[in-house]
Design an enzyme around this catalytic site. Sequence first.
Site, PDB file in Angstrom:
ATOM      1  CG  HIS A  86      -3.925   0.834   8.618  1.00  0.00           C
ATOM      2  ND1 HIS A  86      -4.204  -0.258   8.100  1.00  0.00           N
ATOM      3  CD2 HIS A  86      -4.908   1.200   9.380  1.00  0.00           C
ATOM      4  CE1 HIS A  86      -5.314  -0.893   8.750  1.00  0.00           C
ATOM      5  NE2 HIS A  86      -5.664  -0.121   9.638  1.00  0.00           N
ATOM      6  CE1 TYR A 128       3.525   1.630   8.890  1.00  0.00           C
ATOM      7  CE2 TYR A 128       2.678   3.142  10.349  1.00  0.00           C
ATOM      8  CZ  TYR A 128       2.473   2.517   9.280  1.00  0.00           C
ATOM      9  OH  TYR A 128       1.402   2.289   8.326  1.00  0.00           O
ATOM     10  NE  ARG A 181      -1.065   0.036   4.755  1.00  0.00           N
ATOM     11  CZ  ARG A 181      -0.239   0.838   5.595  1.00  0.00           C
ATOM     12  NH1 ARG A 181       0.284   1.698   5.382  1.00  0.00           N
ATOM     13  NH2 ARG A 181      -0.049  -0.096   7.072  1.00  0.00           N
TER      14      ARG A 181
HETATM   15  C1  LIG Z   1     -10.217  -8.215  15.562  1.00  0.00           C
HETATM   16  C2  LIG Z   1      -9.490  -6.861  15.272  1.00  0.00           C
HETATM   17  N1  LIG Z   1      -8.524  -6.555  15.965  1.00  0.00           N
HETATM   18  C3  LIG Z   1      -7.895  -5.375  15.609  1.00  0.00           C
HETATM   19  C4  LIG Z   1      -8.389  -4.542  14.722  1.00  0.00           C
HETATM   20  C5  LIG Z   1      -7.660  -3.329  14.496  1.00  0.00           C
HETATM   21  N2  LIG Z   1      -7.164  -3.340  13.188  1.00  0.00           N
HETATM   22  C6  LIG Z   1      -7.607  -2.659  12.163  1.00  0.00           C
HETATM   23  S1  LIG Z   1      -6.718  -2.873  10.705  1.00  0.00           S
HETATM   24  C7  LIG Z   1      -5.585  -3.823  11.438  1.00  0.00           C
HETATM   25  C8  LIG Z   1      -4.484  -4.332  10.674  1.00  0.00           C
HETATM   26  C9  LIG Z   1      -4.934  -5.322   9.779  1.00  0.00           C
HETATM   27  O1  LIG Z   1      -3.720  -5.454   8.727  1.00  0.00           O
HETATM   28  P1  LIG Z   1      -3.769  -6.523   7.646  1.00  0.00           P
HETATM   29  O2  LIG Z   1      -4.751  -7.871   7.877  1.00  0.00           O
HETATM   30  O3  LIG Z   1      -2.511  -6.861   7.196  1.00  0.00           O
HETATM   31  O4  LIG Z   1      -4.868  -5.696   6.460  1.00  0.00           O
HETATM   32  P2  LIG Z   1      -4.467  -4.452   5.931  1.00  0.00           P
HETATM   33  O5  LIG Z   1      -5.117  -3.228   6.803  1.00  0.00           O
HETATM   34  O6  LIG Z   1      -3.028  -4.405   5.808  1.00  0.00           O
HETATM   35  O7  LIG Z   1      -5.193  -4.241   4.484  1.00  0.00           O
HETATM   36  C10 LIG Z   1      -5.724  -4.031  13.036  1.00  0.00           C
HETATM   37  C11 LIG Z   1      -4.950  -4.867  13.712  1.00  0.00           C
HETATM   38  C12 LIG Z   1      -9.672  -4.964  14.187  1.00  0.00           C
HETATM   39  N3  LIG Z   1     -10.167  -4.097  13.273  1.00  0.00           N
HETATM   40  N4  LIG Z   1     -10.211  -6.043  14.445  1.00  0.00           N
END
Ligand SMILES: Cc1ncc(C[n+]2csc(CCOP(=O)(O)OP(=O)(O)O)c2C)c(N)n1
Length: 367
Positions: A262, A271, A258
């Site tokens: 985020h 980071y 990306r």
């Molecule tokens: C169960 C849960 N835990 C924590 C979060 C907070 N959170 C939102 S996005 C994220 C990171 C997700 O990363 P990834 O799976 O790599 O997806 P990306 O955002 O990179 O597309 C987190 C920890 C959440 N939404 N749901």
Amino acid sequence: MSVLDRGPREQIQVLDEAGELVGDPPSLSDDELVAIYREMKLARHFDARAVSLQRQGRMGTYPPMSGQEAAQVGSAFALDEADWLFPSYREHAATHVHGVPLERTLLYWMGHESGNRMPDEANVFTIAVPIATQIPHATGAAWAATLRGDRHAFLCYFGDGATSEGDFHEGLNFAGVFDTPTVFFCNNNQWAISVPRERQTASETIAQKAEAYGFDGVQVDGMDPLAVYRVTREAVAKARDPDADESRPTLVEAVQYRFGAHTTADDPSVYRSQEEVEEWRGKDPIPRLETYLRETGRLDDERVDAIQASIEEEVSAAVDTAEGERRPHPEEMFSQVFADLPDRLREQLEDLERLRDRYGDERFLKE
Ligand SMILES: Cc1ncc(C[n+]2csc(CCOP(=O)(O)OP(=O)(O)O)c2C)c(N)n1
Ligand SMILES: [Mg+2]
């Protein structure tokens, strides 16, 4: 030979970073190739407009997807209309390809309840913000379809971070045991907010996790739309094999990046380094496909300009439609989750109603 037989440790590529053909191209007509290019350009422009709307206070938090266009568009293009798509919160381009209008995505991020409602004619599940929860949903829906005798594929998107959740294990394990027609599509964009890919798993690839569940895993260059299409198309065909005994799930790992934050609430400069971002920008899927299409005579300056103009018009029209909707009443926050509100939420709702009585509808909604 199927690309799915190449194993989970070799990265599949069709177009290299310079737009040169280095693998077997999928069978796509000229119009389909240009349509993939147009959808990626549309997604890039939509993303820039959405971030700008958020910065102007015209939208809530928004998760940008620039850089991830090839993975989303290439994979969603591989579906037939009757197949199902299970998105996470970043799949604006994939859901658009599968029939969700842009204004619906804008309404969702503007906080409208109606943004949650997918059009009846689009086989797209609701957006999942809780990480990985859509994985068991997709497995379960695929299993239900099999039991009913339907032969559709269920494409489920999630991130690299989602592979650390129990739901990932449960969903894939069940799919392997019950042969559900699911394509698990991991958008490995190198980061889960600020957690890098190497802190997410000690596995060499995410694709190889499929071995533990007893089905194929394949790693694809997620910045290469033609490779993504080819791999997903084969996985989808295997999922909905007319012979139910042959139907199997697949795990696809699309390696990508990306370019932006985020979400609009994040500052990635704390980071990750600018050099890293620049290195991945060199793999940008849009100029890569554009070079290939120009060199093979499918695009020229005139067509590129016309596509750009039509994209800008389409996105502006979607913004106008979304902004033309009545602003949602704050009370709507309470209306869709509980049939009977718990006491604490009822008190909050009553507070809101008192404020409305005091300030009046107009002022209340503005503030
Ligand atoms: C169960 C849960 N835990 C924590 C979060 C907070 N959170 C939102 S996005 C994220 C990171 C997700 O990363 P990834 O799976 O790599 O997806 P990306 O955002 O990179 O597309 C987190 C920890 C959440 N939404 N749901
Ligand atoms: Mg990620």
